[in-house]
Scaffold this motif. Structure first.
Motif, PDB file in Angstrom:
ATOM      1  N   THR A   8       1.156  -0.944  -0.313  1.00 13.68           N
ATOM      2  CA  THR A   8      -0.079  -0.052  -0.054  1.00 13.68           C
ATOM      3  C   THR A   8       0.885   0.737  -0.152  1.00 13.68           C
ATOM      4  O   THR A   8       0.342   2.466  -0.665  1.00 13.68           O
ATOM      5  N   PHE A   9       1.512   1.117   1.101  1.00 16.72           N
ATOM      6  CA  PHE A   9       3.306   2.277   0.834  1.00 16.72           C
ATOM      7  C   PHE A   9       3.643   2.934  -0.124  1.00 16.72           C
ATOM      8  O   PHE A   9       2.947   3.438  -0.857  1.00 16.72           O
ATOM      9  N   PRO A  10       4.279   1.796  -1.122  1.00 18.80           N
ATOM     10  CA  PRO A  10       4.920   1.851  -2.577  1.00 18.80           C
ATOM     11  C   PRO A  10       3.624   2.482  -3.470  1.00 18.80           C
ATOM     12  O   PRO A  10       3.929   3.259  -4.331  1.00 18.80           O
ATOM     13  N   PHE A  11       2.180   1.773  -3.362  1.00 26.21           N
ATOM     14  CA  PHE A  11       1.617   2.439  -4.948  1.00 26.21           C
ATOM     15  C   PHE A  11       0.586   3.565  -3.945  1.00 26.21           C
ATOM     16  O   PHE A  11       0.368   4.340  -5.441  1.00 26.21           O
ATOM     17  N   LEU A  12       0.871   4.375  -2.760  1.00 24.56           N
ATOM     18  CA  LEU A  12       0.136   5.298  -2.363  1.00 24.56           C
ATOM     19  C   LEU A  12       0.980   6.456  -3.487  1.00 24.56           C
ATOM     20  O   LEU A  12       0.578   7.553  -3.849  1.00 24.56           O
ATOM     21  N   VAL A  13       2.937   5.846  -2.406  1.00 19.99           N
ATOM     22  CA  VAL A  13       3.355   7.344  -3.284  1.00 19.99           C
ATOM     23  C   VAL A  13       3.259   6.810  -5.297  1.00 19.99           C
ATOM     24  O   VAL A  13       3.416   7.757  -6.557  1.00 19.99           O
ATOM     25  N   GLY A  14       3.080   5.544  -5.467  1.00 21.56           N
ATOM     26  CA  GLY A  14       3.243   5.390  -6.842  1.00 21.56           C
ATOM     27  C   GLY A  14       2.220   6.403  -7.796  1.00 21.56           C
ATOM     28  O   GLY A  14       2.315   6.981  -8.639  1.00 21.56           O
ATOM     29  N   VAL A  15       0.808   6.413  -7.159  1.00 23.17           N
ATOM     30  CA  VAL A  15       0.028   7.426  -7.081  1.00 23.17           C
ATOM     31  C   VAL A  15      -0.267   8.419  -7.736  1.00 23.17           C
ATOM     32  O   VAL A  15      -0.100   9.317  -8.311  1.00 23.17           O
ATOM     33  N   MET A  16       0.843   9.172  -6.840  1.00 22.69           N
ATOM     34  CA  MET A  16       0.989  10.642  -6.647  1.00 22.69           C
ATOM     35  C   MET A  16       1.891  10.691  -7.722  1.00 22.69           C
ATOM     36  O   MET A  16       2.510  11.898  -8.107  1.00 22.69           O
ATOM     37  N   PHE A  17       2.804   9.956  -8.030  1.00 26.27           N
ATOM     38  CA  PHE A  17       4.048  10.008  -8.946  1.00 26.27           C
ATOM     39  C   PHE A  17       3.863   9.448 -10.018  1.00 26.27           C
ATOM     40  O   PHE A  17       5.103   9.421 -10.351  1.00 26.27           O
ATOM     41  N   GLY A  18       2.917   9.038 -10.273  1.00 24.44           N
ATOM     42  CA  GLY A  18       2.835   8.182 -11.429  1.00 24.44           C
ATOM     43  C   GLY A  18       2.902   8.982 -12.960  1.00 24.44           C
ATOM     44  O   GLY A  18       2.532  10.153 -13.317  1.00 24.44           O
ATOM     45  N   ASP A  19       3.940   8.594 -13.579  1.00 21.89           N
ATOM     46  CA  ASP A  19       4.991   8.927 -14.665  1.00 21.89           C
ATOM     47  C   ASP A  19       6.042   7.884 -15.174  1.00 21.89           C
ATOM     48  O   ASP A  19       6.506   7.220 -14.184  1.00 21.89           O
ATOM     49  N   VAL A  20       5.429   7.240 -16.368  1.00 19.77           N
ATOM     50  CA  VAL A  20       6.102   6.350 -16.823  1.00 19.77           C
ATOM     51  C   VAL A  20       7.714   6.212 -16.851  1.00 19.77           C
ATOM     52  O   VAL A  20       8.424   5.657 -16.134  1.00 19.77           O
ATOM     53  N   GLY A  21       7.631   7.769 -17.523  1.00 24.28           N
ATOM     54  CA  GLY A  21       9.477   7.894 -17.014  1.00 24.28           C
ATOM     55  C   GLY A  21      10.317   8.072 -16.047  1.00 24.28           C
ATOM     56  O   GLY A  21      10.958   7.631 -15.537  1.00 24.28           O
ATOM     57  N   HIS A  22       9.206   9.290 -15.205  1.00 20.69           N
ATOM     58  CA  HIS A  22       9.942   8.927 -13.831  1.00 20.69           C
ATOM     59  C   HIS A  22      10.144   7.855 -12.929  1.00 20.69           C
ATOM     60  O   HIS A  22      11.283   7.586 -12.493  1.00 20.69           O
ATOM     61  N   GLY A  23       8.801   6.990 -12.709  1.00 17.91           N
ATOM     62  CA  GLY A  23       9.419   5.804 -12.585  1.00 17.91           C
ATOM     63  C   GLY A  23      10.664   4.830 -12.787  1.00 17.91           C
ATOM     64  O   GLY A  23      10.994   4.230 -12.276  1.00 17.91           O
ATOM     65  N   LEU A  24      10.259   4.526 -14.136  1.00 16.94           N
ATOM     66  CA  LEU A  24      11.443   3.765 -14.601  1.00 16.94           C
ATOM     67  C   LEU A  24      12.768   4.706 -14.295  1.00 16.94           C
ATOM     68  O   LEU A  24      13.691   3.540 -14.021  1.00 16.94           O
ATOM     69  N   LEU A  25      13.112   6.318 -14.539  1.00 22.44           N
ATOM     70  CA  LEU A  25      13.845   6.623 -13.977  1.00 22.44           C
ATOM     71  C   LEU A  25      14.385   5.832 -11.758  1.00 22.44           C
ATOM     72  O   LEU A  25      15.445   5.771 -11.835  1.00 22.44           O
ATOM     73  N   LEU A  26      13.561   5.831 -11.052  1.00 20.46           N
ATOM     74  CA  LEU A  26      13.425   5.526  -9.719  1.00 20.46           C
ATOM     75  C   LEU A  26      13.684   4.321  -9.850  1.00 20.46           C
ATOM     76  O   LEU A  26      14.482   3.876  -8.815  1.00 20.46           O
ATOM     77  N   PHE A  27      13.201   2.882 -10.847  1.00 21.22           N
ATOM     78  CA  PHE A  27      13.868   1.237 -10.453  1.00 21.22           C
ATOM     79  C   PHE A  27      14.277   1.738 -10.996  1.00 21.22           C
ATOM     80  O   PHE A  27      15.518   0.349 -10.558  1.00 21.22           O
ATOM     81  N   VAL A  28      15.501   1.979 -11.883  1.00 18.05           N
ATOM     82  CA  VAL A  28      16.174   2.098 -12.127  1.00 18.05           C
ATOM     83  C   VAL A  28      17.658   2.300 -10.903  1.00 18.05           C
ATOM     84  O   VAL A  28      18.502   1.973 -10.939  1.00 18.05           O
ATOM     85  N   CYS A  29      16.986   3.291 -10.878  1.00 18.34           N
ATOM     86  CA  CYS A  29      18.528   3.551  -9.246  1.00 18.34           C
ATOM     87  C   CYS A  29      17.904   2.338  -7.923  1.00 18.34           C
ATOM     88  O   CYS A  29      19.075   2.325  -6.593  1.00 18.34           O
ATOM     89  N   GLY A  30      16.457   2.132  -7.425  1.00 15.41           N
ATOM     90  CA  GLY A  30      16.253   0.300  -6.880  1.00 15.41           C
ATOM     91  C   GLY A  30      17.343  -0.364  -7.414  1.00 15.41           C
ATOM     92  O   GLY A  30      17.795  -0.564  -6.743  1.00 15.41           O
ATOM     93  N   LEU A  31      17.530  -0.548  -8.248  1.00 13.09           N
ATOM     94  CA  LEU A  31      18.725  -1.297  -9.290  1.00 13.09           C
ATOM     95  C   LEU A  31      19.512  -1.346  -8.801  1.00 13.09           C
ATOM     96  O   LEU A  31      20.253  -2.680  -8.449  1.00 13.09           O
ATOM     97  N   TYR A  32      20.062  -0.391  -8.777  1.00 10.23           N
ATOM     98  CA  TYR A  32      21.530  -0.080  -8.992  1.00 10.23           C
ATOM     99  C   TYR A  32      21.516  -0.332  -7.557  1.00 10.23           C
ATOM    100  O   TYR A  32      22.603  -0.525  -7.156  1.00 10.23           O
ATOM    101  N   LEU A  33      20.675   0.417  -6.223  1.00 12.85           N
ATOM    102  CA  LEU A  33      20.718   0.147  -4.887  1.00 12.85           C
ATOM    103  C   LEU A  33      20.956  -1.549  -4.370  1.00 12.85           C
ATOM    104  O   LEU A  33      21.702  -1.773  -3.359  1.00 12.85           O
ATOM    105  N   THR A  34      20.581  -2.321  -5.365  1.00 14.96           N
ATOM    106  CA  THR A  34      20.259  -3.575  -5.175  1.00 14.96           C
ATOM    107  C   THR A  34      21.780  -4.075  -5.203  1.00 14.96           C
ATOM    108  O   THR A  34      21.697  -5.863  -4.931  1.00 14.96           O
TER     109      THR A  34
END
Length: 799
Positions: free
Chosen positions: A389-415
């Protein structure tokens, strides 16, 4: 499902003979499953049995820190411990280990302190020689006709050395005390001086010429003494000055040699301390071992000592008792003469601690919950649902494919392992949360059909452009998300504004309803049927019959095809008329007939009105009836006698272990002894829920507001930088796009990826804590704090 509800805890008495206290505590420290209860939390540490050992450990740790400071000053690297538990197992000693550690560390610290004192005295001697030498050299430079003439006129001369930063203050004070009747010459010393703290400072030589007079001379001497510690005499003849300079230069060379030799010895000694003995440097190994001793004795102090026997109370997760008992039996091997500790299961007398088995994935989400409050024992943990629920609520407010992909790539790098060694190492614990936020931002961006403020034509369009007007195709439904035709329509903002607002309300009501359902599960788990029927059911019905009905109307309106959009009824108007004009037939019904809609709304309104008095008065009435029929009786708890001798205590333990142990069910809900107190409490709860249903639903509109702001900011940045050049095309359009791209990237990263993401994160926290958790979450528990050597961290982890 340990994250859904806390682990089942068991309550035990722990009995340890004094002669085996260190060995037992050392054994328990490797299990990571013992929560020791302080027998008297108000007792000062100085009055506990091993307070002297704790103080000695602090003194030794302070000496280790001083050695660490020296190593940092000499820029000597040391290897930190990668596995503390592995080191402790290799260096597993006895209760006499601390004596050896203390002796070794104190000897090393004393030797270094002696060497450091020698180094300091040599540095001071060198500075004094250099100052004297600089004074003589500058005095010789001033041996000219002017100085001889000043001597003939009755002027006296005084020289010395001061700090360069004190030059102006020194001149000002000298001028004031002599009333300007003095001549001051300042000569800078080019080479800097090294002080005791190893900081380099700039100094300068001063020369004063002033009229003869004892009073003036005494004043000047007092000022010089306040600025400089050394006084220097200048020989009168040139030959004596030359001899003195030669002598000082020789002394300076000798001081330099001794200073270099001392520094070399200290550096070699520190290099020896940084050598790897087991899996880390010797000094780091000593720090971990001493920290372990301090940690062991501090937890041993939490037990109560009576007649050379320690006894206390501990909590254990279910199933851990057999492992601990086996380890205690094998503590001294085959030597049965040596006593060891024992644990005995007891009846639960207090609320157990809350314990969850966490990992690197669940840890950040549980921390969000724990920041608000620790879950009550066996209460449903919001941390499990927060993972989605928490990431989903943030995703609702931050909904954008381009910005979401950038954030997803940052998360992959942090792993990756590289991230743990980079400047982003502080974000590594949040890596999976960032990964999920990026995923849900992409998902919601696909629903909004928003890629950096550009609509994506992924599945074609259900609209045809005819004479600059869009006409919908017959029986065409867009496969997923918003049709791209809305991206170029004139009423795009109005449409997306309406859509996101309704979507926010639907998400909010669903989220709050889920929270109320979790409250129902809590009441059933605790066998609290009064709260189930008097709170959960009325609250669930009130929310679903009001705002749940409003969500149903939104879906019904979306699924209904109207010939003319002007004929579509307003959901807000329908909800207002339902309360203010319940008996009137709706003019624009959403149902098949207005009578049918009026009948359903009357039933829902009746349920809403009945739920309020049920929440308000039924629970106090039931409590009052139960109090009259079954007066409250307190059962005295059985507490072991502290004055029992060890033999009697040992026999009683063996006798009790052969008997079955009774367990009690901990009643988790609040108990009220006064009917008036319960009435006030229930009134507040009812008013808060009824008003909160409206305010909390409105609070979820922040999902709409921030989502709309995010998309509009992205559109502004794109239109003001790249849009015109991309539309222009050709060579100049390409050059313009390249020139403007850095501005677009910086604005996107700074405003949207940093500031707006943090804003969305904070607003999602608000919705998680206030709107969702307040429906069921009590948050009045306390954490299970395991006595475990894993709590001893390496210095590298502490930094």
């Amino acid at each position: 499902m340990s994250l859904f509800r806390s682990e089942q805890m068991e309550f035990y008495n722990l009995v340890i003979p004094r002669e085996s206290a260190w060995d037992v505590m050392n054994t328990l420290g490797y299990f990571d499953s013992v929560h020791i209860i302080d027998h008297d939390a108000t007792l000062p540490q100085i009055n506990r049995p091993f307070s002297n050992y704790v103080k000695r450990c602090d003194d030794v740790l302070q000496k280790i820190e001083q050695i660490d400071d020296e190593m940092r000053n000499f820029k000597i690297e040391k290897k930190y411990c990668p596995d503390v538990i592995d080191l402790l197992k290799k260096r597993n000693g006895s209760h006499k280990q601390f004596e050896e550690l203390e002796q070794d560390i104190c000897k090393v610290a004393d030797d270094l302190e002696h060497q450091q004192q020698t180094l300091t005295s040599l540095q001071e001697k060198k500075n004094t020689i250099r100052e004297n030498l600089e004074v003589l050299r500058n005095a010789v430079a001033f041996q000219n006709e002017d100085s001889e003439e000043a001597s003939l006129l009755g002027f006296q001369k005084m020289v010395g050395v001061i700090l360069k930063e004190d030059e102006l203050r020194f001149k000002r004070i000298i001028f004031r005390i002599t009333k300007g009747n003095i001549h001051v010459e300042i000569m800078d010393i080019q080479e800097q001086f090294i002080q005791q703290d190893r900081k380099s400072v700039q100094k300068c030589v001063f020369m004063l010429f002033y009229p003869c007079g004892d009073l003036t001379q005494k004043k000047i001497q007092r000022v010089i003494e306040s600025f400089s510690n050394n006084k220097f005499d200048i020989p009168t003849s040139s030959e004596q000055q030359a001899q003195r300079i030669t002598m000082l230069e020789n002394q300076l060379n000798e001081a330099d040699q001794l200073l270099h030799l001392t520094i070399t010895q200290i550096n070699k000694r520190l290099q020896d301390l940084s050598e790897i003995k087991h899996n880390c440097s010797w000094i780091e190994e000593m720090r971990i071992l001493v920290t372990k001793e301090k940690y062991l004795y501090m937890n041993l102090n939490m037990l109560n000592m009576t007649n050379s026997v320690f006894h206390g109370q501990i909590w254990l997760p279910q199933g851990q008792d057999q492992k601990i008992q086996q380890a205690l039996r094998n503590l001294h091997g085959n030597d049965k003469q040596l006593p060891s500790g024992q644990i005995q299961e007891q009846q639960i007398q207090s609320t157990p601690p809350t314990y969850y088995k966490l990992n690197s994935f669940t840890y950040p989400f549980q921390e969000i919950v724990n920041t608000y409050g620790i879950p009550r024992y066996k209460e449903i943990n919001p941390g499990l649902s927060t993972i989605i629920t928490f990431p989903f609520l943030v995703g609702v407010m931050f909904g954008d494919v381009g910005h979401g992909l950038l954030l997803f790539v940052c998360g992959l790098y942090l792993t990756t392992e590289e991230a743990k060694k980079s400047i982003f190492s502080g974000l590594v614990p949040m890596r999976y949360m960032i990964l999920l936020i990026g995923f849900f931002a992409c998902y919601n961006g696909l629903i909004y059909n928003d890629f950096l403020s550009i609509s994506l034509n992924l599945f074609g369009s259900c609209y045809n452009l005819v004479d600059d007007e869009y006409q919908i195709k017959e029986d065409c439904v867009y496969k997923f998300g918003i049709d791209p035709a809305w991206g170029s329509s004139t009423n795009q903002l109005t449409f997306m504004n309406s859509f996101k607002m309704k979507l926010a309300v639907i998400i909010g009501v669903t989220h709050m309803t889920f929270g109320i359902i979790l409250k129902g599960f809590n009441t059933l788990n605790f066998n609290n049927y009064t709260d189930f029927f008097c709170e959960f059911i009325p609250q669930f019905l009130l929310l679903t019959c009001s705002f749940g009905y409003m969500d149903f109307l939104l879906f019904l309106k979306w699924c209904t095809k109207f010939e003319d959009t002007k004929d579509a009824p307003s959901v807000i108007t329908t909800m207002i008329d339902m309360v203010l004009r319940p008996f009137d037939v709706p003019e624009k019904p959403l149902f098949e007939s207005g009578e049918q809609q009026r009948f359903i709304q009357l039933i829902l309104l009746t349920i809403i009105i009945l739920c309020i008095p049920i929440m308000l008065i039924t629970k106090p009435l039931i409590f009052n009836l139960n109090k009259k029929n079954h007066p409250y009786q307190q059962i005295p708890s059985q507490v072991p006698d502290d004055d029992a001798n060890p033999e009697q205590l040992q026999n009683d333990m063996q006798k009790d272990q052969s008997q079955p142990h009774s367990k009690v069910c901990i009643q988790q809900h609040n108990q009220h002894d006064d009917i008036g107190e319960l009435i006030v409490h229930q009134s507040i709860e009812t008013i808060e829920f009824v008003l909160g249903s409206v305010s909390n639903t409105a609070s979820y509109l922040r999902l709409w507001a921030l989502s709309l702001a995010h998309s509009q900011l992205a559109e502004v940045f794109f239109s003001m930088t790249l849009a015109s050049h991309i539309g222009e095309g050709g060579f100049f359009g390409t050059i313009g796009s390249i020139v403007q791209f850095p501005g677009f990237a910086l604005a996107t990263f700074g405003v949207l990826m940093c500031m707006d993401l943090m804003e969305c994160f904070l607003h999602a926290l608000r919705l998680q804590w206030v709107e969702f958790q307040s429906k069921f979450y009590k948050a009045d528990g306390y954490l299970f704090k395991a006595y475990s050597f894993t709590n001893i961290k390496s210095n590298q982890q502490d930094d």
